[in-house]
Design an enzyme around this catalytic site. Structure first.
Site, PDB file in Angstrom:
ATOM      1  N   LYS A  50       0.922  -1.199  -0.057  1.00  0.00           N
ATOM      2  CA  LYS A  50       0.132   0.089  -0.029  1.00  0.00           C
ATOM      3  C   LYS A  50       0.834   1.130  -0.123  1.00  0.00           C
ATOM      4  CE  LYS A  50      -3.213  -1.169   3.430  1.00  0.00           C
ATOM      5  NZ  LYS A  50      -3.948  -1.039   4.483  1.00  0.00           N
ATOM      6  N   ARG A 127       6.355   1.907   6.998  1.00  0.00           N
ATOM      7  CA  ARG A 127       5.554   1.063   8.089  1.00  0.00           C
ATOM      8  C   ARG A 127       6.497  -0.068   8.541  1.00  0.00           C
ATOM      9  NH1 ARG A 127       0.512  -2.027   8.848  1.00  0.00           N
ATOM     10  NH2 ARG A 127       0.439  -2.077  11.345  1.00  0.00           N
ATOM     11  N   HIS A 216      -0.157  -0.569  16.692  1.00  0.00           N
ATOM     12  CA  HIS A 216      -0.951   0.386  16.328  1.00  0.00           C
ATOM     13  C   HIS A 216      -0.233   1.754  16.828  1.00  0.00           C
ATOM     14  CE1 HIS A 216      -4.814  -2.217  16.095  1.00  0.00           C
ATOM     15  NE2 HIS A 216      -4.439  -1.916  14.925  1.00  0.00           N
ATOM     16  N   HIS A 244      -8.340   2.646  19.445  1.00  0.00           N
ATOM     17  CA  HIS A 244      -8.239   2.289  18.087  1.00  0.00           C
ATOM     18  C   HIS A 244      -9.197   1.307  17.913  1.00  0.00           C
ATOM     19  CE1 HIS A 244      -5.988   2.141  14.312  1.00  0.00           C
ATOM     20  NE2 HIS A 244      -6.452   0.927  14.331  1.00  0.00           N
ATOM     21  N   LEU A 245     -10.219   1.411  17.360  1.00  0.00           N
ATOM     22  CA  LEU A 245     -11.194   0.288  17.017  1.00  0.00           C
ATOM     23  C   LEU A 245     -11.382   0.146  15.848  1.00  0.00           C
ATOM     24  CD1 LEU A 245     -13.877   1.258  19.865  1.00  0.00           C
ATOM     25  CD2 LEU A 245     -11.872  -0.262  20.081  1.00  0.00           C
ATOM     26  N   GLY A 246     -10.764  -0.802  15.014  1.00  0.00           N
ATOM     27  CA  GLY A 246     -11.133  -1.070  13.616  1.00  0.00           C
ATOM     28  C   GLY A 246     -11.053  -2.466  13.490  1.00  0.00           C
ATOM     29  N   ASN A 247     -10.650  -3.253  12.365  1.00  0.00           N
ATOM     30  CA  ASN A 247     -10.713  -4.828  12.276  1.00  0.00           C
ATOM     31  C   ASN A 247      -9.761  -5.191  13.293  1.00  0.00           C
ATOM     32  OD1 ASN A 247     -11.736  -7.168  11.003  1.00  0.00           O
ATOM     33  ND2 ASN A 247      -9.920  -7.089   9.931  1.00  0.00           N
ATOM     34  N   ASP A 320     -17.297  -7.792  10.020  1.00  0.00           N
ATOM     35  CA  ASP A 320     -17.683  -6.561   9.632  1.00  0.00           C
ATOM     36  C   ASP A 320     -18.558  -5.879  10.678  1.00  0.00           C
ATOM     37  OD1 ASP A 320     -17.167  -4.238   6.806  1.00  0.00           O
ATOM     38  OD2 ASP A 320     -18.773  -3.929   8.276  1.00  0.00           O
ATOM     39  N   ARG A 322     -20.447  -3.472  10.429  1.00  0.00           N
ATOM     40  CA  ARG A 322     -21.759  -2.838   9.585  1.00  0.00           C
ATOM     41  C   ARG A 322     -22.640  -3.895   9.272  1.00  0.00           C
ATOM     42  NH1 ARG A 322     -18.157   0.465   5.421  1.00  0.00           N
ATOM     43  NH2 ARG A 322     -16.634  -1.287   5.975  1.00  0.00           N
ATOM     44  N   ASN A 372     -16.862   5.676  13.173  1.00  0.00           N
ATOM     45  CA  ASN A 372     -18.096   5.424  12.537  1.00  0.00           C
ATOM     46  C   ASN A 372     -19.159   4.813  13.268  1.00  0.00           C
ATOM     47  OD1 ASN A 372     -17.236   6.760   9.767  1.00  0.00           O
ATOM     48  ND2 ASN A 372     -15.815   4.965   9.847  1.00  0.00           N
ATOM     49  N   GLU A 421      -2.407   7.270   9.825  1.00  0.00           N
ATOM     50  CA  GLU A 421      -1.275   6.507  10.170  1.00  0.00           C
ATOM     51  C   GLU A 421      -0.320   6.909   8.794  1.00  0.00           C
ATOM     52  OE1 GLU A 421      -3.512   3.157  10.768  1.00  0.00           O
ATOM     53  OE2 GLU A 421      -1.848   2.385  12.058  1.00  0.00           O
TER      54      GLU A 421
HETATM   55  P1  ADP Z   1      -8.336  -2.064   9.709  1.00  0.00           P
HETATM   56  O1  ADP Z   1      -7.687  -0.890   9.432  1.00  0.00           O
HETATM   57  O2  ADP Z   1      -8.055  -2.483  10.956  1.00  0.00           O
HETATM   58  O3  ADP Z   1      -8.678  -3.037   8.589  1.00  0.00           O
HETATM   59  P2  ADP Z   1     -10.448  -0.443   9.878  1.00  0.00           P
HETATM   60  O4  ADP Z   1     -10.008   0.790  10.666  1.00  0.00           O
HETATM   61  O5  ADP Z   1     -10.813   0.148   8.251  1.00  0.00           O
HETATM   62  O6  ADP Z   1      -9.963  -1.675  10.016  1.00  0.00           O
HETATM   63  O7  ADP Z   1     -11.999  -0.679  10.473  1.00  0.00           O
HETATM   64  C1  ADP Z   1     -12.934  -1.608   9.880  1.00  0.00           C
HETATM   65  C2  ADP Z   1     -14.035  -1.847  10.581  1.00  0.00           C
HETATM   66  O8  ADP Z   1     -14.567  -0.499  10.630  1.00  0.00           O
HETATM   67  C3  ADP Z   1     -15.178  -2.524   9.916  1.00  0.00           C
HETATM   68  O9  ADP Z   1     -15.580  -3.508  10.741  1.00  0.00           O
HETATM   69  C4  ADP Z   1     -16.258  -1.740   9.519  1.00  0.00           C
HETATM   70  O10 ADP Z   1     -17.628  -2.275   9.412  1.00  0.00           O
HETATM   71  C5  ADP Z   1     -16.132  -0.433  10.444  1.00  0.00           C
HETATM   72  N1  ADP Z   1     -16.732   0.789   9.756  1.00  0.00           N
HETATM   73  C6  ADP Z   1     -16.085   1.357   8.635  1.00  0.00           C
HETATM   74  N2  ADP Z   1     -17.020   2.302   8.319  1.00  0.00           N
HETATM   75  C7  ADP Z   1     -18.101   2.323   9.004  1.00  0.00           C
HETATM   76  C8  ADP Z   1     -19.346   2.913   8.921  1.00  0.00           C
HETATM   77  N3  ADP Z   1     -19.447   4.094   8.210  1.00  0.00           N
HETATM   78  N4  ADP Z   1     -20.306   2.670  10.237  1.00  0.00           N
HETATM   79  C9  ADP Z   1     -19.955   1.591  10.900  1.00  0.00           C
HETATM   80  N5  ADP Z   1     -18.842   0.783  10.931  1.00  0.00           N
HETATM   81  C10 ADP Z   1     -18.085   1.146   9.785  1.00  0.00           C
END
Ligand code: ADP
Length: 434
Positions: A50, A127, A216, A244-247, A320, A322, A372, A421
């Site tokens: 990336k 990175r 992270h 930091h709440l992502g995947n 995911d 969503r 989000n 980042e």
């Molecule tokens: P990573 O970088 O660790 O792959 P991200 O920071 O992109 O992860 O986060 C991915 C998560 O964020 C997914 O579970 C996705 O559903 C959630 N997400 C992204 N956009 C939205 C949104 N608009 N509403 C709710 N959840 C969201």
């Protein structure tokens, strides 16, 4: 250890431009004092690369892209210049050097490119996932740094070798461009011993450096600093909890600008329940389930990394958030259970970090879910009213915006700060190369 010496600026009398001369190792480099700095940020995975090209003077992302399926059939390069359309090209990418050459071709392309030639890339920021105990900040890459990253590769066997391949490929194609390593683990190196040691025989730390490292870090550092800046406060006087709440997900406790604890451990598997990772479990589960299901340790780790988290908890609905919210909204009880369990665990970590710092001034949400997911934030903060945390439902009704979401009278200020980042890597690279 890392030779980096600047000498007196020299003026070019024809153009009036000032040049600074310096050395990286034994290599002589030069830059213009007032010249725009374009930084190429590279995030190299084992089969992907990336990238973003960032002008650090005005913080504009000039172009970004992704090379996928490197070394496997069906290679693909996606490229997008600022304001341009996404261009997807199917192309064989046998190795990372080919990927870097595709990046350079795209950036300098006469139609979609954003720079005239390679000479307009002033530095590359890489990175790097694991810096072990060797790196507590970003460094200019030289042979010693490369050797040190290699040395800690057994702590991140999937990531560090891929990161090193990215460095080697850039070095091969851009030998005169300075490069900087920005470590995911570096920000957490300020943790005290009591936070990073595990309750296992000390000899494993002594012999193998088994300890909490945390990940992270670039995001936690960036978001903590933005939190203080946004509130117009000095970070030195603040206790901040960054979620930091992502995947992948982690929480950190930042006191006076320094990380004092974080939820990920020796590897990113520890801590919060994540998209597909289990987070904290009783370690005895590994032996118990392995015995019942006839699985090896490797297979169990695969289950814990790839088939657990909200994906596993929801009985396979999705990793995911969503999809999970949608499923829960249409009455899927298992998806609702996964979301409820997830939020409870995040709240428990926040509580424990408030204890670790003996207080908290600000709680900041970031990354995909943190930025989000309105209902996740509301649910998590619902557990924190004992701290005097009061969420304002109208203010919380935002996505991906820098903002305060707590009420004016809330004892703890709760914020959303989108993480960046790549920008942070670009800034650190520019700062080290100026
Ligand atoms: P990573 O970088 O660790 O792959 P991200 O920071 O992109 O992860 O986060 C991915 C998560 O964020 C997914 O579970 C996705 O559903 C959630 N997400 C992204 N956009 C939205 C949104 N608009 N509403 C709710 N959840 C969201």
């Amino acid at each position: 250890m890392y030779a980096f010496a600047a000498v007196v600026p020299q003026r070019n009398w024809c153009t009036g431009e000032e040049h600074i001369k310096y050395w990286i190792g034994d290599r002589h480099c030069e830059y213009q004092e007032n010249k725009i700095m374009n930084i190429l940020v590279i995030n190299c995975g084992s089969s992907s690369l990336k990238y973003q090209l960032i002008n650090t003077d005005n913080e504009e992302v000039l172009a970004k892209g992704l090379c996928e399926r490197i070394g496997i059939d069906g290679g693909m390069h996606t490229y997008q210049s600022k304001g341009g359309d996404k261009v997807k090209t199917n192309v064989d990418i046998p190795d990372h050097t080919k990927a870097v050459s595709l990046v350079i071709e795209a950036l300098t392309d006469s139609k979609d490119g954003v720079i005239g030639s390679l000479s307009e890339i002033d530095a590359v920021g890489h990175r790097i996932v694991h810096g072990g105990e060797k790196f507590s900040k970003s460094v200019v890459i030289n042979d010693e740094v490369i050797a040190a990253i290699k040395e800690v590769s057994d702590l991140a066997p999937l990531h560090n070798p891929a990161n090193l391949t990215g460095i080697a490929s850039c070095k091969a194609l851009m030998p005169d461009v300075p490069m900087v390593a920005v470590f995911d683990t570096a920000f957490h190196q300020t943790m005290p011993e009591k936070a990073y040691l595990y309750g296992i025989p000390y000899e494993y730390y002594r012999k193998y450096k088994v300890r909490r490292y945390g990940f992270h870090g670039t995001s936690h550092e960036y978001v903590a600093n933005r939190t203080a800046e946004f509130l117009g406060r000095d970070i030195k006087d603040m206790k901040i909890i960054v979620c930091h709440l992502g995947n992948g997900a982690s929480v950190s406790a930042v006191k006076g600008g320094r990380c004092v604890d974080t939820s990920m451990g020796l590897t990113p598997l520890e801590g919060l329940i994540m998209g597909t990772r289990s987070g904290d479990i009783d370690p005895a589960i590994i032996g118990f389930v392995a015995g019942k299901e006839n699985l090896s340790i490797g297979q169990m780790l695969e289950v814990l990394n790839k088939r657990s988290g909200v994906l596993g908890l929801s009985d396979g609905v999705s990793s995911d958030f969503r999809d999970l919210a949608e499923a829960a909204g249409s009455g899927n009880a298992q998806a609702a259970k996964a979301l409820e369990t997830y939020a409870y665990h995040v709240a428990k970590y926040i509580g424990s970090y408030a204890a670790a710092m003996n207080g908290v001034d600000a709680i900041t949400f970031t990354a995909g879910v943190g930025e989000n997911n309105i209902s996740a934030r509301e649910e998590i903060c619902g557990y924190l009213t004992y701290l005097g945390t009061q969420i304002d439902p109208d203010r919380n009704n935002v996505r991906g915006e820098e903002t305060v979401i707590s009420k004016d009278g809330s004892k703890v200020t709760v914020l959303v700060i989108p993480t960046d980042e790549e920008m942070s890597i670009a800034r650190q690279t520019a700062a080290l190369c100026r």
